[in-house]
Motif scaffolding. Structure first.
Motif, PDB file in Angstrom:
ATOM      1  N   THR A 172       9.085   4.794   1.836  1.00  0.00           N
ATOM      2  CA  THR A 172       8.891   4.576   0.414  1.00  0.00           C
ATOM      3  C   THR A 172      10.156   4.446  -0.403  1.00  0.00           C
ATOM      4  O   THR A 172      11.018   5.154  -0.171  1.00  0.00           O
ATOM      5  CB  THR A 172       8.219   5.739  -0.215  1.00  0.00           C
ATOM      6  OG1 THR A 172       9.090   6.781  -0.251  1.00  0.00           O
ATOM      7  CG2 THR A 172       7.093   6.142   0.257  1.00  0.00           C
ATOM      8  N   VAL A 219       6.168   6.248  -2.697  1.00  0.00           N
ATOM      9  CA  VAL A 219       4.969   7.082  -2.626  1.00  0.00           C
ATOM     10  C   VAL A 219       4.450   7.352  -4.025  1.00  0.00           C
ATOM     11  O   VAL A 219       5.221   7.699  -4.924  1.00  0.00           O
ATOM     12  CB  VAL A 219       5.253   8.425  -1.917  1.00  0.00           C
ATOM     13  CG1 VAL A 219       4.057   9.370  -2.075  1.00  0.00           C
ATOM     14  CG2 VAL A 219       5.528   8.205  -0.442  1.00  0.00           C
ATOM     15  N   VAL A 273       1.195   4.475  -0.515  1.00  0.00           N
ATOM     16  CA  VAL A 273       2.501   4.345   0.132  1.00  0.00           C
ATOM     17  C   VAL A 273       2.905   2.874   0.196  1.00  0.00           C
ATOM     18  O   VAL A 273       2.072   1.989   0.418  1.00  0.00           O
ATOM     19  CB  VAL A 273       2.470   4.918   1.563  1.00  0.00           C
ATOM     20  CG1 VAL A 273       3.800   4.687   2.277  1.00  0.00           C
ATOM     21  CG2 VAL A 273       2.134   6.404   1.539  1.00  0.00           C
ATOM     22  N   PRO A 291       3.573   0.736  -3.989  1.00  0.00           N
ATOM     23  CA  PRO A 291       2.774   1.556  -3.064  1.00  0.00           C
ATOM     24  C   PRO A 291       1.375   0.983  -2.877  1.00  0.00           C
ATOM     25  O   PRO A 291       0.404   1.444  -3.472  1.00  0.00           O
ATOM     26  CB  PRO A 291       2.750   2.925  -3.753  1.00  0.00           C
ATOM     27  CG  PRO A 291       2.867   2.605  -5.209  1.00  0.00           C
ATOM     28  CD  PRO A 291       3.756   1.392  -5.297  1.00  0.00           C
TER      29      PRO A 291
END
Length: 208
Positions: free
Chosen positions: A25, A152, A161, A185
């Protein structure tokens, strides 16, 4: 399995497919980050010691936890983070420390790829974290030593994510990826497999 954790990539040769474990991430270093609220994670706030003395300030930011990604196939994709920015380094996200680990298998216990490494940048804004790290160990020799990024979104129940290679098919071992750079994400965590915790960063805004 695919070359990447992205569910849309299905056309890579098997040799590349087996080398497909990809993770974790991040967000752009130059992007303005909204200041975090301790209310998002009240347990992370500063507290007083039993003697009445004030405890040490909490860390400036953090991204921790582990979970599997949601898939409609048999693929088993897991991301794990233990990233921290110390209070003394609040003004420099590139001094973050910690580790990341990701695994992408064609099925639980099956074939696939994995990688782990050290975190070299972490920024958080509210419940969103971006991080990057250098791969230090992997079964995919072509990506060892490269930088990868993760994003994230800590939503409490079903987190999301993203990862820096989402739009290009897979990490290629590049060392040119800027620190704290990743994708939106877009992936969802599989329910019941774990979750992530983001400690909001208190942005050091200039006072003059």
């Amino acid at each position: 399995m695919s070359r990447t954790t992205s569910p849309r990539n299905r056309n890579y040769p098997r040799a590349i497919a087996v080398g497909a474990a990809l993770i974790l991430t991040a967000g752009a270093v130059g992007v303005a980050v909204a200041s975090g609220d301790d209310a998002a994670h009240p347990g992370k706030a500063r507290s007083a010691s039993p003697t009445g003395a004030e405890a040490e300030p909490r860390e400036a930011a953090a991204l921790t936890g582990s979970a599997k990604m949601y898939r409609k196939t048999t693929e088993d994709v897991t991301f794990t983070f233990d990233a921290h920015l110390a209070a003394k380094n609040n003004g420099d996200p590139s001094k973050a420390t910690g580790t990341f680990h990701f695994v992408h298998l064609d099925k639980p216990g099956g074939e696939g790829g994995w990688a782990k490494g050290r975190i070299d940048c972490l920024m958080t804004g509210g419940k969103v974290a971006t991080a990057t790290g250098i791969i230090t160990d992997t079964n995919l020799k072509e990506i060892k030593g490269g930088r990868v990024g993760f994003t994230v979104h800590d939503q409490g129940k079903q987190d999301r994510v993203g990862y820096s290679w989402a739009a290009v098919g897979g990490p290629d071992g590049t060392k040119k990826l800027p620190k704290c750079t990743s994708s939106a994400p877009h992936e969802k965590v599989k329910k019941g497999t774990g979750d992530f915790d983001v400690v909001p960063w208190k942005v050091p805004y200039p006072t003059q």
